[in-house]
Design a protein around this motif. Structure first.
Motif, PDB file in Angstrom:
ATOM      1  N   GLY A   1      74.332  -4.160 -16.620  1.00 35.27           N
ATOM      2  CA  GLY A   1      72.882  -4.802 -17.393  1.00 35.27           C
ATOM      3  C   GLY A   1      71.818  -3.729 -17.100  1.00 35.27           C
ATOM      4  O   GLY A   1      72.061  -2.439 -16.779  1.00 35.27           O
ATOM      5  N   TYR A   2      70.649  -4.247 -17.253  1.00 32.22           N
ATOM      6  CA  TYR A   2      69.452  -3.284 -16.929  1.00 32.22           C
ATOM      7  C   TYR A   2      69.349  -2.686 -15.754  1.00 32.22           C
ATOM      8  O   TYR A   2      68.481  -1.790 -15.543  1.00 32.22           O
ATOM      9  N   ARG A   3      69.850  -3.299 -14.682  1.00 33.96           N
ATOM     10  CA  ARG A   3      69.789  -2.815 -13.376  1.00 33.96           C
ATOM     11  C   ARG A   3      71.168  -1.664 -13.037  1.00 33.96           C
ATOM     12  O   ARG A   3      71.301  -1.162 -11.968  1.00 33.96           O
ATOM     13  N   GLY A   4      71.897  -1.384 -14.121  1.00 36.18           N
ATOM     14  CA  GLY A   4      73.008  -0.726 -14.131  1.00 36.18           C
ATOM     15  C   GLY A   4      74.225  -1.524 -13.688  1.00 36.18           C
ATOM     16  O   GLY A   4      74.346  -2.807 -14.081  1.00 36.18           O
TER      17      GLY A   4
ATOM     18  N   GLN B   1      73.430 -12.186 -17.598  1.00 36.62           N
ATOM     19  CA  GLN B   1      74.670 -11.332 -17.213  1.00 36.62           C
ATOM     20  C   GLN B   1      75.484 -11.578 -18.858  1.00 36.62           C
ATOM     21  O   GLN B   1      76.394 -12.188 -18.990  1.00 36.62           O
ATOM     22  N   ARG B   2      75.291 -10.683 -19.732  1.00 38.36           N
ATOM     23  CA  ARG B   2      75.917 -10.357 -21.090  1.00 38.36           C
ATOM     24  C   ARG B   2      77.098  -9.917 -20.815  1.00 38.36           C
ATOM     25  O   ARG B   2      78.152 -10.161 -21.355  1.00 38.36           O
TER      26      ARG B   2
ATOM     27  N   SER C   1      76.401  -4.074 -11.249  1.00 34.64           N
ATOM     28  CA  SER C   1      76.114  -5.016 -10.231  1.00 34.64           C
ATOM     29  C   SER C   1      77.516  -5.754 -10.040  1.00 34.64           C
ATOM     30  O   SER C   1      77.770  -6.650 -10.914  1.00 34.64           O
TER      31      SER C   1
ATOM     32  N   TRP D   1      78.596  -6.812 -13.446  1.00 30.49           N
ATOM     33  CA  TRP D   1      77.747  -7.021 -14.430  1.00 30.49           C
ATOM     34  C   TRP D   1      77.059  -5.721 -14.933  1.00 30.49           C
ATOM     35  O   TRP D   1      76.658  -4.875 -14.251  1.00 30.49           O
TER      36      TRP D   1
ATOM     37  N   TRP E   1      68.751 -11.046 -23.464  1.00 28.08           N
ATOM     38  CA  TRP E   1      68.815  -9.688 -22.971  1.00 28.08           C
ATOM     39  C   TRP E   1      68.435 -10.027 -21.430  1.00 28.08           C
ATOM     40  O   TRP E   1      67.223 -10.922 -21.447  1.00 28.08           O
ATOM     41  N   GLY E   2      68.923  -9.435 -20.661  1.00 30.16           N
ATOM     42  CA  GLY E   2      68.494  -9.759 -19.109  1.00 30.16           C
ATOM     43  C   GLY E   2      69.448 -10.596 -18.441  1.00 30.16           C
ATOM     44  O   GLY E   2      69.222 -10.552 -17.112  1.00 30.16           O
TER      45      GLY E   2
END
Length: 229
Positions: free
Chosen positions: A172-175, A140-141, A177, A170, A137-138
């Motif tokens: 991810g947790y930042r939305g 680029q999944r 990207s 991507w 997690w965190g």
């Protein structure tokens, strides 16, 4: 007055210090050996004729001197299946296992939707690819890839050019990207029945990272189509 002169002298140095870092430039080599064909005969009794007619299976073994966006040399194998819904639309699944020099292994799975349409000698295509990388997690999944492609059938010429541009996003947790763009110019040639040689130059540009890398990649591929034998 003295302070003003000193400020004017230091202004170019301050501007230089604020310039963004120049991207690192790399040259890489990607090679692959692939095979594709219909569903094996032993599965025909349990799969309907319509599915067999429109389903294609594929496999690929390849080497990359570095993996774009996930740096590190690797040998990989791909397994995939593609189903033709209509003359315009196909859907597919693929899974990749990549082996790295440090002994680590990485896996990724993808769902693809392909659109294609020919206008005289011009072939237009679009591919949406949802890619899941089996990472922590965190990292680029969850990646969305959008590729736009155009090819042209040159009269009396076997090396028809194909150009594509692909955008990597991507989730991810930042939305969302947008972290990379891939430009590719290539062609292919058939040395014999059921055989295809592929050659391409690819240019990768990373973005949305502190220290981006730009990669120029020579790709060489050989594909055997079992349906042609």
């Amino acid at each position: 007055m003295r302070h003003l002169l000193l400020a004017l002298l230091l202004l170019p140095l301050a501007a230089l210090a604020q310039e963004p870092p120049r991207p690192e430039q790399r040259q890489e080599l990607w090679t692959s050996l692939g095979v594709k064909g219909r569903v094996p005969a032993f599965l025909h009794p349990i799969i309907g004729d319509d599915i067999i007619r429109n389903l294609r299976l594929s496999g690929e073994l390849g080497y990359r001197s570095a993996d774009a966006f996930f740096a590190g040399r690797q040998v990989y194998t791909d397994l995939g299946a593609k189903y033709k819904l209509s003359d315009l639309v196909s859907v597919g699944l693929e899974h990749r296992i990549a082996f790295r020099p440090d002994g680590s292994t990485r896996n990724r799975s993808g769902l693809q939707v392909d659109l294609s349409h020919a206008i005289d000698r011009l072939e237009l295509g679009y591919r949406f690819n949802y890619q899941h990388n089996y990472l922590e997690w965190g990292d680029q999944r969850e990646v969305f890839r959008n590729r736009f492609e155009a090819g042209y059938d040159l009269p009396k010429w076997k090396l028809d050019p194909v150009f594509s541009v692909e955008f990597f996003t991507w989730a991810g947790y930042r939305g969302l990207s947008y972290f990379g763009t891939r430009y590719k110019l290539g062609t292919e040639w058939s040395p014999g029945k059921g055989q295809t040689l592929q050659v391409a130059i690819t240019y990768d540009r990373e973005r949305d990272v502190a220290w981006p890398t730009y990669r120029t990649i020579l790709s060489l591929g050989y594909v055997v189509n079992l349906n042609k034998f």
